[in-house]
Design a protein around this motif. Structure first.
Motif, PDB file in Angstrom:
ATOM      1  N   UNK A 223     -30.232  11.444  -1.722  1.00  0.00           N
ATOM      2  CA  UNK A 223     -30.868  10.181  -0.940  1.00  0.00           C
ATOM      3  C   UNK A 223     -30.560   8.349  -1.618  1.00  0.00           C
ATOM      4  N   UNK A 224     -29.614   8.085  -1.100  1.00  0.00           N
ATOM      5  CA  UNK A 224     -29.152   6.439  -1.757  1.00  0.00           C
ATOM      6  C   UNK A 224     -29.413   5.845   0.022  1.00  0.00           C
ATOM      7  N   UNK A 225     -29.369   4.427  -0.561  1.00  0.00           N
ATOM      8  CA  UNK A 225     -29.821   3.339   0.566  1.00  0.00           C
ATOM      9  C   UNK A 225     -29.810   2.378  -0.600  1.00  0.00           C
ATOM     10  N   UNK A 226     -29.410   1.581   0.938  1.00  0.00           N
ATOM     11  CA  UNK A 226     -29.304   0.255  -0.307  1.00  0.00           C
ATOM     12  C   UNK A 226     -29.457  -1.258  -0.001  1.00  0.00           C
ATOM     13  N   UNK A 227     -30.246  -2.041  -0.219  1.00  0.00           N
ATOM     14  CA  UNK A 227     -31.015  -3.655  -0.153  1.00  0.00           C
ATOM     15  C   UNK A 227     -30.222  -4.480  -0.291  1.00  0.00           C
ATOM     16  N   UNK A 228     -30.072  -5.907   0.503  1.00  0.00           N
ATOM     17  CA  UNK A 228     -29.166  -6.205  -0.148  1.00  0.00           C
ATOM     18  C   UNK A 228     -30.259  -7.910  -0.037  1.00  0.00           C
ATOM     19  N   UNK A 229     -30.360  -8.699  -1.561  1.00  0.00           N
ATOM     20  CA  UNK A 229     -31.567  -9.374  -1.885  1.00  0.00           C
ATOM     21  C   UNK A 229     -30.395 -10.855  -0.846  1.00  0.00           C
ATOM     22  N   UNK A 230     -31.314 -11.407  -0.139  1.00  0.00           N
ATOM     23  CA  UNK A 230     -30.705 -12.150   0.825  1.00  0.00           C
ATOM     24  C   UNK A 230     -30.343 -14.077   0.185  1.00  0.00           C
ATOM     25  N   UNK A 231     -31.594 -14.572  -0.634  1.00  0.00           N
ATOM     26  CA  UNK A 231     -31.552 -15.398  -1.102  1.00  0.00           C
ATOM     27  C   UNK A 231     -30.472 -16.024  -2.298  1.00  0.00           C
ATOM     28  N   UNK A 232     -30.141 -14.639  -2.795  1.00  0.00           N
ATOM     29  CA  UNK A 232     -29.325 -15.572  -3.298  1.00  0.00           C
ATOM     30  C   UNK A 232     -29.676 -15.329  -5.105  1.00  0.00           C
ATOM     31  N   UNK A 233     -28.973 -15.587  -5.642  1.00  0.00           N
ATOM     32  CA  UNK A 233     -29.580 -16.000  -7.624  1.00  0.00           C
ATOM     33  C   UNK A 233     -28.637 -17.525  -7.973  1.00  0.00           C
ATOM     34  N   UNK A 234     -29.425 -18.640  -7.867  1.00  0.00           N
ATOM     35  CA  UNK A 234     -28.591 -20.030  -8.037  1.00  0.00           C
ATOM     36  C   UNK A 234     -28.080 -19.714  -9.676  1.00  0.00           C
ATOM     37  N   UNK A 235     -26.699 -20.236  -9.458  1.00  0.00           N
ATOM     38  CA  UNK A 235     -26.204 -20.658 -10.932  1.00  0.00           C
ATOM     39  C   UNK A 235     -26.023 -21.326 -11.279  1.00  0.00           C
TER      40      UNK A 235
END
Length: 441
Positions: free
Chosen positions: A383-395
């Protein structure tokens, strides 16, 4: 009874609600469909569970807070872990004994020069650093700063360290280095000066007495947040998920009410704000303008393999500049702490990236697991699945840090009944620090 409104259902907001409900009627507002932020788990087919990154619970050292957070955990479902088995991958070498970069992985002449430079660093120089690179040079010496910290910071942030605030080193958990074998490291750490910047050789040394917790039923850390949410509701906290704020109504230095996107008006006597402070300033029409922060995207890649992992670490950091992987959570190794035999061989790979296709990133993550020696070459992915963390992280650029400080100062001057915590406060980076700060404030 007076009403307190808590904005943001991450861990800072949840802890604030836990404390405030003793004296207030509490309304907790969360934009997402559930509380917890990244302290959640996802499942596929109700068979495979994965966390939104590496999250292991740990005692905070504040007895009352620990009772609130962990006193209700069923002992038969939660492992009490004495030592977290961490490791890392750097310079194409797997170091399974500690999460910090092992400087001895560098070519011998570079390592020797770096060790000499570090031993000759001087006190009180780090506080004068104007940026992340200056901080690293002052703390670790120029050789290690250039050979280790520049490529690692560039990999994680997509920026040169000169463009970033010194806070970045703590944010990425890079405050220490391994520079020698077990004996020499222990001797150097007898000095307060070197102890602050050097790590023990192994995770088994200098172990904190704080207990760590992870569920042994294979259903992920999200069970903890779900349990806290149920407890808050049972204690009368009104949790409003899927809610957004349209306007903040205030008069004479007091926030009186919040208007939701549905048009509903919530009156309040006290407001706790745990999401970025710039949103509060905008919704309250304080007349402040902020530069748009640079965001670093993150994706999560979940795998199940048909063979056991080749390391017994609970999680691994990947500091190798040429790899996309940032951190790997190895669930069976944490579940095995109870003596149980895990039913599946699953892991999560966290990747910092900008704009790349998830399928491509997932393939690269799988290849890197094999290249690092975490997964046998013969293992097959079931099994392989992916998720995008939509908001991201401020630099942590200077603009972002300065804007956050300015927003906090102006909000503090504008309102007498508003408390900034979590992302809004900007001072605590790690989960326990955020929880303790929220509890004490």
């Amino acid at each position: 009874m007076k009403t307190a409104v808590v904005v943001g259902g991450g861990i800072a907001g949840v802890v604030a609600a836990m404390v405030l409900r003793q004296k207030y009627k509490v309304v907790l507002i969360e934009r997402s469909s559930e509380c917890g932020g990244l302290l959640r788990s996802v499942s596929y087919g109700n068979q495979y569970y994965f966390d939104m990154g590496t999250h292991v619970l740990s005692d905070t050292g504040v007895p009352e807070l620990d009772r609130m957070l962990y006193g209700w955990l069923p002992e038969n479902l939660w492992n009490r872990i004495d030592v977290l088995k961490t490791g890392n991958y750097f310079a194409r070498q797997l170091f399974p004994h500690n999460q910090y970069v092992n400087a001895a992985s560098l070519p011998s002449p570079l390592y020797q020069q770096g060790f000499f430079d570090l031993l000759n660093t001087e006190p009180d120089q780090e506080s004068q650093a104007a940026n992340c690179m200056e901080y690293c040079i002052a703390r670790f010496g120029r050789t290690f700063a250039e050979a280790i910290y520049r490529p690692v910071i560039r990999k994680l942030s997509g920026n040169e360290p000169e463009n970033l605030h010194p806070y970045v080193v703590s944010l990425y958990n890079l405050q220490r280095l391994i520079v020698a074998n077990r004996h020499v490291s222990s001797e150097l750490k007898k000095s307060d000066f070197y102890d602050a910047k050097l790590s023990y050789f192994s995770y088994s040394e200098g172990v904190s007495s704080a207990k760590k917790y992870y569920p042994n039923n294979g259903k992920g850390i999200g069970q903890w947040m779900n349990g806290l949410e149920r407890r808050l509701e049972a204690e009368g906290v009104n949790i409003r998920t899927g809610s957004q704020i349209k306007r903040i109504i205030h008069q004479e230095g007091l926030v009186n009410a919040l208007e939701l996107s549905t048009g509903e008006i919530l009156t309040c006597d006290k407001m706790v704000w745990t999401i970025p402070a710039s949103f509060l300033a905008s919704l309250a029409e304080l007349g402040l303008s902020f530069r748009k922060p640079q965001l670093r995207s993150m994706s999560l890649h979940h795998f199940v393999f048909d063979e056991p992992f080749q390391v017994d670490n609970h999680y691994l950091y990947c500091w190798e500049e040429t790899f996309n992987t940032f951190r790997i959570t190895l669930y069976p190794n944490m579940i095995a702490e109870s003596g149980a035999s895990p039913a599946h061989h699953q892991c999560t790979v966290e990747v910092f990236s900008d704009g790349s296709d998830l399928q491509v990133l997932r393939g690269q993550a799988e290849a890197e697991l094999r290249a690092m020696g975490v997964v046998p070459a013969s293992a097959t992915v079931s099994l392989s699945e992916s998720q995008q963390v939509l908001e991201g992280f401020p630099l942590m650029t200077h603009d972002f840090v300065n804007d956050t400080a300015e927003a906090n100062s102006r909000i503090g001057q504008a309102f007498h009944n508003v408390l900034l915590l979590g992302k809004a406060a900007g001072g605590a980076f790690f989960m326990n620090d955020v929880m303790v700060h929220a509890y004490r404030e």
